[in-house]
Design a protein around this motif. Structure first.
Motif, PDB file in Angstrom:
ATOM      1  N   LEU A  83       0.829  -1.203   0.000  1.00 45.79           N
ATOM      2  CA  LEU A  83       0.000   0.000   0.000  1.00 45.79           C
ATOM      3  C   LEU A  83       0.867   1.258   0.000  1.00 45.79           C
ATOM      4  CD1 LEU A  83      -2.742   1.393   0.163  1.00 45.79           C
ATOM      5  CD2 LEU A  83      -2.666   1.093   2.650  1.00 45.79           C
ATOM      6  N   CYS A  84       1.920   1.262   0.804  1.00 47.21           N
ATOM      7  CA  CYS A  84       2.803   2.433   0.855  1.00 47.21           C
ATOM      8  C   CYS A  84       3.522   2.640  -0.468  1.00 47.21           C
ATOM      9  CB  CYS A  84       3.794   2.299   2.005  1.00 47.21           C
ATOM     10  SG  CYS A  84       3.041   2.483   3.643  1.00 47.21           S
ATOM     11  N   ARG A  85       3.913   1.554  -1.125  1.00 46.88           N
ATOM     12  CA  ARG A  85       4.549   1.683  -2.433  1.00 46.88           C
ATOM     13  C   ARG A  85       3.572   2.243  -3.462  1.00 46.88           C
ATOM     14  NH1 ARG A  85       8.137  -3.952  -2.450  1.00 46.88           N
ATOM     15  NH2 ARG A  85      10.004  -3.007  -1.508  1.00 46.88           N
ATOM     16  N   ALA A  86       2.294   1.865  -3.328  1.00 48.17           N
ATOM     17  CA  ALA A  86       1.289   2.391  -4.247  1.00 48.17           C
ATOM     18  C   ALA A  86       0.969   3.856  -3.950  1.00 48.17           C
ATOM     19  CB  ALA A  86       0.009   1.558  -4.153  1.00 48.17           C
ATOM     20  N   THR A  87       1.239   4.288  -2.717  1.00 47.51           N
ATOM     21  CA  THR A  87       0.924   5.648  -2.290  1.00 47.51           C
ATOM     22  C   THR A  87       2.061   6.618  -2.581  1.00 47.51           C
ATOM     23  OG1 THR A  87      -0.478   4.794  -0.509  1.00 47.51           O
ATOM     24  CG2 THR A  87       0.287   7.062  -0.286  1.00 47.51           C
ATOM     25  N   ALA A  88       3.297   6.155  -2.370  1.00 46.95           N
ATOM     26  CA  ALA A  88       4.462   7.041  -2.455  1.00 46.95           C
ATOM     27  C   ALA A  88       4.916   7.258  -3.895  1.00 46.95           C
ATOM     28  CB  ALA A  88       5.610   6.469  -1.640  1.00 46.95           C
ATOM     29  N   SER A  89       5.535   8.391  -4.124  1.00 43.34           N
ATOM     30  CA  SER A  89       6.136   8.673  -5.434  1.00 43.34           C
ATOM     31  C   SER A  89       7.641   8.430  -5.414  1.00 43.34           C
ATOM     32  CB  SER A  89       5.852  10.125  -5.836  1.00 43.34           C
ATOM     33  OG  SER A  89       6.381  11.019  -4.868  1.00 43.34           O
ATOM     34  N   VAL A  90       8.141   7.943  -4.260  1.00 42.08           N
ATOM     35  CA  VAL A  90       9.563   7.623  -4.085  1.00 42.08           C
ATOM     36  C   VAL A  90       9.677   6.179  -3.610  1.00 42.08           C
ATOM     37  CG1 VAL A  90      10.218  10.019  -3.610  1.00 42.08           C
ATOM     38  CG2 VAL A  90       9.557   8.518  -1.711  1.00 42.08           C
ATOM     39  N   PRO A  91      10.868   5.578  -3.633  1.00 46.35           N
ATOM     40  CA  PRO A  91      11.004   4.186  -3.226  1.00 46.35           C
ATOM     41  C   PRO A  91      10.633   3.953  -1.758  1.00 46.35           C
ATOM     42  CG  PRO A  91      12.923   4.885  -4.478  1.00 46.35           C
ATOM     43  CD  PRO A  91      12.130   6.119  -4.189  1.00 46.35           C
ATOM     44  N   VAL A  92      10.031   2.791  -1.498  1.00 51.13           N
ATOM     45  CA  VAL A  92       9.671   2.369  -0.142  1.00 51.13           C
ATOM     46  C   VAL A  92      10.291   0.995   0.090  1.00 51.13           C
ATOM     47  CG1 VAL A  92       7.832   1.897   1.504  1.00 51.13           C
ATOM     48  CG2 VAL A  92       7.481   3.626  -0.280  1.00 51.13           C
ATOM     49  N   PHE A  93      11.049   0.856   1.182  1.00 52.25           N
ATOM     50  CA  PHE A  93      11.748  -0.389   1.487  1.00 52.25           C
ATOM     51  C   PHE A  93      11.171  -1.009   2.755  1.00 52.25           C
ATOM     52  CE2 PHE A  93      14.559   2.216  -0.990  1.00 52.25           C
ATOM     53  CZ  PHE A  93      15.195   1.336  -1.847  1.00 52.25           C
ATOM     54  N   GLY A  94      10.955  -2.320   2.712  1.00 57.13           N
ATOM     55  CA  GLY A  94      10.559  -3.070   3.897  1.00 57.13           C
ATOM     56  C   GLY A  94      11.780  -3.765   4.472  1.00 57.13           C
ATOM     57  N   ILE A  95      11.875  -3.834   5.802  1.00 52.63           N
ATOM     58  CA  ILE A  95      13.122  -4.356   6.364  1.00 52.63           C
ATOM     59  C   ILE A  95      13.239  -5.870   6.276  1.00 52.63           C
ATOM     60  CG2 ILE A  95      13.372  -2.343   7.867  1.00 52.63           C
ATOM     61  CD1 ILE A  95      12.714  -4.195  10.266  1.00 52.63           C
ATOM     62  N   GLN A  96      12.119  -6.604   6.238  1.00 53.81           N
ATOM     63  CA  GLN A  96      12.271  -8.044   6.068  1.00 53.81           C
ATOM     64  C   GLN A  96      12.800  -8.353   4.671  1.00 53.81           C
ATOM     65  OE1 GLN A  96       8.830 -10.570   6.749  1.00 53.81           O
ATOM     66  NE2 GLN A  96       9.999 -12.415   6.358  1.00 53.81           N
ATOM     67  N   GLU A  97      12.185  -7.798   3.666  1.00 53.37           N
ATOM     68  CA  GLU A  97      12.639  -8.024   2.302  1.00 53.37           C
ATOM     69  C   GLU A  97      14.097  -7.609   2.134  1.00 53.37           C
ATOM     70  OE1 GLU A  97      10.359  -7.362  -1.804  1.00 53.37           O
ATOM     71  OE2 GLU A  97      10.986  -5.460  -0.890  1.00 53.37           O
ATOM     72  N   SER A  98      14.446  -6.431   2.640  1.00 49.59           N
ATOM     73  CA  SER A  98      15.820  -5.932   2.507  1.00 49.59           C
ATOM     74  C   SER A  98      16.806  -6.776   3.303  1.00 49.59           C
ATOM     75  CB  SER A  98      15.888  -4.474   2.978  1.00 49.59           C
ATOM     76  OG  SER A  98      15.041  -3.654   2.214  1.00 49.59           O
ATOM     77  N   GLY A  99      16.409  -7.178   4.508  1.00 44.01           N
ATOM     78  CA  GLY A  99      17.287  -7.992   5.344  1.00 44.01           C
ATOM     79  C   GLY A  99      17.581  -9.345   4.723  1.00 44.01           C
ATOM     80  N   VAL A 100      16.552  -9.971   4.159  1.00 40.21           N
ATOM     81  CA  VAL A 100      16.736 -11.275   3.515  1.00 40.21           C
ATOM     82  C   VAL A 100      17.631 -11.143   2.282  1.00 40.21           C
ATOM     83  CG1 VAL A 100      15.559 -13.117   2.245  1.00 40.21           C
ATOM     84  CG2 VAL A 100      14.604 -12.279   4.405  1.00 40.21           C
ATOM     85  N   LEU A 101      17.383 -10.142   1.452  1.00 34.89           N
ATOM     86  CA  LEU A 101      18.207  -9.957   0.247  1.00 34.89           C
ATOM     87  C   LEU A 101      19.665  -9.691   0.605  1.00 34.89           C
ATOM     88  CD1 LEU A 101      15.751  -7.826  -1.913  1.00 34.89           C
ATOM     89  CD2 LEU A 101      16.315 -10.247  -2.196  1.00 34.89           C
TER      90      LEU A 101
END
Length: 214
Positions: A83-101
């Motif tokens: 939802l935040c990615r659909a709302t924002a006009s800039v990149p939005v990062f989640g920490i689980q996704e980023s931590g795993v990558l």
């Protein structure tokens, strides 16, 4: 760069936000970082109900910060990320996704130190969605609250105990499965002799890369 990277603690516990500030201190040398607390959030995000209820307030906060150059949602369940990615006009990062990558770039198999047993099925669903479940050596719970993990005197010893179990499971890199554990990362890495990923640091590092590259 036009504005700060806004790091949002989706729970209302200021101690957790203060821990994020401390963990991200070195990153301020590269960019401006603004750590904020979601006042409408629960004291700790520990259930699916908690995860779902903060999605709309998170999106509202994102919408209210047009000055931001990127956002980081600092909760390991990545609440409201789509939802935040659909709302924002800039990149939005989640920490689980980023931590795993980030963990996948540091080792072959990763282990996750979760807050509680109840959070593990939720995390596993996310890993299946990411398509990385086969790289998981294991996920084990501290069985503490978010607040206890952030300020509890016994948190580090419990992290060490569970971390050693994950190493025995075959993990060669470990992920802290809650933003409240951030202040323990460096000493835990020394104790275990394995890379330990703080997922908020991982997400902010990704955000910095995107922001500085224009």
């Amino acid at each position: 760069m036009s504005g700060p990277i806004v790091v949002i603690n989706p729970n209302s516990n200021q101690v957790v936000t203060d821990g994020l500030e401390q963990a991200l201190a070195a990153f301020h040398k590269a960019v401006e970082i603004d750590c904020v607390t979601l006042a409408e959030g629960p004291f700790g995000i520990e259930s699916q109900y908690d995860v779902d209820q903060v999605a709309l307030p998170l999106a509202a906060l994102v919408k209210s910060r047009p000055d931001a150059s990127a956002f980081v949602i600092a909760c390991y369940s990545d609440p409201g990320l789509d939802l935040c990615r659909a709302t924002a006009s800039v990149p939005v990062f989640g920490i689980q996704e980023s931590g795993v990558l980030t963990a996948l770039a540091r080792g072959d198999r990763f282990g996750v130190l979760a807050i509680a047993e109840a959070s593990i099925p939720r995390h596993l669903r996310y890993l299946r969605r990411m398509g990385v479940i086969e790289r998981l050596a294991g996920e084990r719970a501290l069985n503490m609250s978010v607040d206890e993990s952030a300020r509890g005197e016994g948190t580090f010893e419990r992290l060490s105990e569970v971390g050693q179990e994950l190493v025995a499971d075959g993990a060669d890199v470990l992920i802290l499965g809650c933003a409240g554990m951030a202040r323990h990362r460096a000493v835990l890495e020394t104790r275990l002799g394995r890379p330990v990923i703080d997922p908020t640091q991982a997400a902010v590092a990704m955000a910095i890369g995107v922001v500085l590259s224009g």
